[in-house]
Design a protein around this motif. Structure first.
Motif, PDB file in Angstrom:
ATOM      1  N   ARG A  98      34.102   7.527  39.974  1.00 18.54           N
ATOM      2  CA  ARG A  98      35.120   6.935  39.059  1.00 18.54           C
ATOM      3  C   ARG A  98      34.382   6.836  37.406  1.00 18.54           C
ATOM      4  O   ARG A  98      35.445   7.060  36.842  1.00 18.54           O
ATOM      5  CB  ARG A  98      35.346   5.359  39.592  1.00 18.54           C
ATOM      6  CG  ARG A  98      36.309   4.395  38.792  1.00 18.54           C
ATOM      7  CD  ARG A  98      36.156   2.946  39.123  1.00 18.54           C
ATOM      8  NE  ARG A  98      34.831   2.514  39.147  1.00 18.54           N
ATOM      9  CZ  ARG A  98      34.274   2.371  38.005  1.00 18.54           C
ATOM     10  NH1 ARG A  98      34.747   2.435  36.985  1.00 18.54           N
ATOM     11  NH2 ARG A  98      33.089   1.698  38.283  1.00 18.54           N
ATOM     12  N   GLU A  99      33.033   6.379  37.473  1.00 13.00           N
ATOM     13  CA  GLU A  99      32.661   6.371  36.442  1.00 13.00           C
ATOM     14  C   GLU A  99      32.893   7.909  35.546  1.00 13.00           C
ATOM     15  O   GLU A  99      33.145   8.031  34.288  1.00 13.00           O
ATOM     16  CB  GLU A  99      31.255   5.838  36.376  1.00 13.00           C
ATOM     17  CG  GLU A  99      31.193   4.621  36.547  1.00 13.00           C
ATOM     18  CD  GLU A  99      29.900   4.001  36.471  1.00 13.00           C
ATOM     19  OE1 GLU A  99      28.835   4.669  36.235  1.00 13.00           O
ATOM     20  OE2 GLU A  99      29.561   2.719  37.220  1.00 13.00           O
ATOM     21  N   HIS A 100      32.282   8.861  36.396  1.00 18.58           N
ATOM     22  CA  HIS A 100      32.360  10.196  35.953  1.00 18.58           C
ATOM     23  C   HIS A 100      33.724  10.974  35.263  1.00 18.58           C
ATOM     24  O   HIS A 100      33.873  11.405  34.320  1.00 18.58           O
ATOM     25  CB  HIS A 100      31.903  11.267  36.820  1.00 18.58           C
ATOM     26  CG  HIS A 100      31.863  12.608  36.540  1.00 18.58           C
ATOM     27  ND1 HIS A 100      30.809  13.295  35.721  1.00 18.58           N
ATOM     28  CD2 HIS A 100      32.663  13.893  36.671  1.00 18.58           C
ATOM     29  CE1 HIS A 100      30.875  14.544  35.608  1.00 18.58           C
ATOM     30  NE2 HIS A 100      32.070  14.941  35.880  1.00 18.58           N
ATOM     31  N   GLN A 153      36.018   8.753  34.540  1.00 21.53           N
ATOM     32  CA  GLN A 153      36.610   7.517  33.349  1.00 21.53           C
ATOM     33  C   GLN A 153      37.925   7.050  34.106  1.00 21.53           C
ATOM     34  O   GLN A 153      38.848   6.804  33.345  1.00 21.53           O
ATOM     35  CB  GLN A 153      36.748   8.109  32.260  1.00 21.53           C
ATOM     36  CG  GLN A 153      35.408   8.794  31.741  1.00 21.53           C
ATOM     37  CD  GLN A 153      35.468   8.981  30.189  1.00 21.53           C
ATOM     38  OE1 GLN A 153      36.420   9.405  29.655  1.00 21.53           O
ATOM     39  NE2 GLN A 153      34.207   9.286  29.737  1.00 21.53           N
ATOM     40  N   SER A 189      39.930   3.747  36.272  1.00 21.54           N
ATOM     41  CA  SER A 189      40.143   2.466  36.129  1.00 21.54           C
ATOM     42  C   SER A 189      39.759   1.992  37.623  1.00 21.54           C
ATOM     43  O   SER A 189      40.014   2.497  38.673  1.00 21.54           O
ATOM     44  CB  SER A 189      41.379   1.725  35.879  1.00 21.54           C
ATOM     45  OG  SER A 189      41.744   2.080  34.483  1.00 21.54           O
TER      46      SER A 189
END
Length: 182
Positions: free
Chosen positions: A173-175, A177, A179
């Motif tokens: 999710r972070e990689h 970007q 929600s």
């Protein structure tokens, strides 16, 4: 409206399904989880019995011929249509045909935003997981653990033997970007 696709490629028992379910919980929106197993379950049994179909060898090998390729291409285009209509899709696959599988997905998905995630797991760990499952042919996991990754280009690679699925889902999710689910 265009949706988005996350392709999880890994061998049998690598942890794709567990990771896909964790992504469904982690990501905002309603992500559909579709995979090559979905296709095989939906296919008529005779597609597994004919020459040119899909053959699951007793040694864990998988071969497919032109009849299966036609059905698989239709299925890929259908999954791509869901995403092109705005759907959010997590695809679980194992590229037993190597880079040509990724190329066929790229062609089917066209301009749909797609993230390619390599789901890795050492052969011994995958084989151990396979032994705990009643729905797998022994030897498939070890055969696929490395081979499905050869020549494949990823946005991110993860190892399910060292980090749990929830943590990996957060990292994806972070990689990407994206929600977080409410």
């Amino acid at each position: 409206m265009t949706g988005q696709v996350i392709v999880l490629n890994g061998g049998s028992s690598s942890g794709k399904s567990t990771l896909a379910k964790a992504l469904q919980r982690e990501l905002a929106g309603f992500w559909l989880r579709l995979g090559v197993d979905t296709l095989i379950e939906a296919a008529p049994p005779r597609l597994l019995d004919i020459d040119g179909g899909l053959e699951l060898g007793s040694d864990g090998s998988i071969t497919h011929g032109p009849a299966f390729a036609v059905v698989e291409d239709q299925w890929m285009k259908g999954v791509a249509a869901v995403a092109a209509a705005g759907g959010l899709v997590i695809i679980e696959d194992n590229f037993v045909s190597g880079p040509s599988a990724q190329r066929r997905w790229r062609e089917a998905l066209g301009q749909v935003p797609t993230a390619w995630i390599g789901v890795r797991c050492p052969p011994a760990v995958a084989a151990e997981r396979e032994r705990d499952r009643a729905d797998r042919v022994e030897g498939m996991a070890a055969k696929q653990a490395e081979s499905v990754h050869r020549g494949i280009h990823y946005d991110l690679e993860v190892d399910t033997s060292v980090v749990d699925a929830v943590t990996i889902a957060g990292a994806i999710r972070e990689h990407l970007q994206l929600s977080t689910a409410p």
